[in-house]
Design a protein around this motif. Structure first.
Motif, PDB file in Angstrom:
ATOM      1  N   HIS A  37     -32.907  25.820  16.288  1.00  0.00           N
ATOM      2  CA  HIS A  37     -33.850  26.882  15.907  1.00  0.00           C
ATOM      3  C   HIS A  37     -33.266  27.792  14.822  1.00  0.00           C
ATOM      4  N   ALA A  66     -39.447  30.403  13.307  1.00  0.00           N
ATOM      5  CA  ALA A  66     -40.393  31.032  14.234  1.00  0.00           C
ATOM      6  C   ALA A  66     -39.598  31.874  15.237  1.00  0.00           C
ATOM      7  N   LEU A  67     -40.067  33.083  15.505  1.00  0.00           N
ATOM      8  CA  LEU A  67     -39.349  33.999  16.396  1.00  0.00           C
ATOM      9  C   LEU A  67     -39.473  33.629  17.870  1.00  0.00           C
ATOM     10  N   GLU A  68     -40.658  33.229  18.285  1.00  0.00           N
ATOM     11  CA  GLU A  68     -40.976  33.103  19.698  1.00  0.00           C
ATOM     12  C   GLU A  68     -40.015  32.230  20.513  1.00  0.00           C
ATOM     13  N   PRO A  69     -39.585  31.071  20.026  1.00  0.00           N
ATOM     14  CA  PRO A  69     -38.702  30.245  20.863  1.00  0.00           C
ATOM     15  C   PRO A  69     -37.393  30.947  21.251  1.00  0.00           C
ATOM     16  N   VAL A  71     -36.895  34.039  22.266  1.00  0.00           N
ATOM     17  CA  VAL A  71     -36.973  34.999  23.367  1.00  0.00           C
ATOM     18  C   VAL A  71     -36.442  34.375  24.652  1.00  0.00           C
ATOM     19  N   GLU A  72     -36.978  33.250  25.038  1.00  0.00           N
ATOM     20  CA  GLU A  72     -36.552  32.610  26.281  1.00  0.00           C
ATOM     21  C   GLU A  72     -35.109  32.119  26.190  1.00  0.00           C
ATOM     22  N   ARG A  88     -39.231  45.479  16.861  1.00  0.00           N
ATOM     23  CA  ARG A  88     -40.163  44.348  16.814  1.00  0.00           C
ATOM     24  C   ARG A  88     -40.723  44.116  15.419  1.00  0.00           C
ATOM     25  N   LEU A 100     -37.037  40.475  16.074  1.00  0.00           N
ATOM     26  CA  LEU A 100     -36.633  40.724  17.449  1.00  0.00           C
ATOM     27  C   LEU A 100     -35.188  41.206  17.404  1.00  0.00           C
TER      28      LEU A 100
END
Length: 192
Positions: A37, A66-69, A71-72, A88, A100
């Motif tokens: 990522h 992409a930012l979303e991956p 977070v987890e 943010r 983030l």
């Protein structure tokens, strides 16, 4: 804002030769966490500039598509997503850019992990800040002296940041002038 375990008065110290190595260890760890990522993992912020006085907090930038991956992946590794609106999104070059910011796991060294889009103006801004100060010893020294004077009179991290922000914009105007005049800045995929 810091999490409860991070609350301490602002302290700006002389440059520490250990900061690049500490970044390297953290970057290796983060690379293992985020894997493919990450387009690049950069040492940014004041600890990335040899000779610059700084708060003892290593800033890392992970550039992604992409930012979303993230977070987890990062929260599963113990990093804590900072909840404030300014952690943010940020404005760079007049553009509101998503981002983030993660704090370190509880009990670990002071760190901010900034996750930004690879080609975003805010990712460029962080690298330009670093590279401009690396290339200009006089500006670096003046910036360090300013931060030391500020931290001697303002101990709250929020207030410190609010006062420093307009001065940072002045510094970055000089950085942009440096680029416009053919300065050596190249926004690319390098890591250091």
């Amino acid at each position: 804002m810091p999490f409860a375990d991070e609350v301490r008065p602002v302290a700006v110290s002389d440059y520490r030769v250990s900061w690049p190595e500490e970044f390297g260890q953290l970057a290796d760890r983060l690379r293992g966490v985020v894997g493919h990522h990450a387009v690049a993992i950069d040492h940014v912020g004041s600890t990335s500039v040899p000779g610059l006085a700084a708060k003892d907090c290593v800033d890392v930038q992970i550039r992604v598509l992409a930012l979303e991956p993230l977070v987890e992946l990062l929260t599963d590794a113990g990093f804590r997503l900072r909840p404030e609106a300014w952690n943010r999104a940020e404005v760079s070059a007049g553009v509101t850019c998503p981002k983030l910011v993660f704090a370190p796991p509880v009990g670990e060294r002071a760190t901010n992990v900034h996750v930004r889009l690879h080609d975003g103006p805010n990712a460029r801004y962080a690298l330009l800040f670093r590279d401009y100060l690396r290339a200009h010893d006089d500006v670096r020294d003046a910036w360090g002296a300013f931060k030391k004077r500020l931290s001697a009179t303002v101990s709250d991290i929020f207030d410190y940041g609010q006062i420093k922000a307009p001065a940072t914009e002045v510094l970055m105007a000089g950085a942009e002038a440096w680029v416009a005049s053919g300065g050596g800045f190249g926004f690319g995929g390098t890591q250091h």
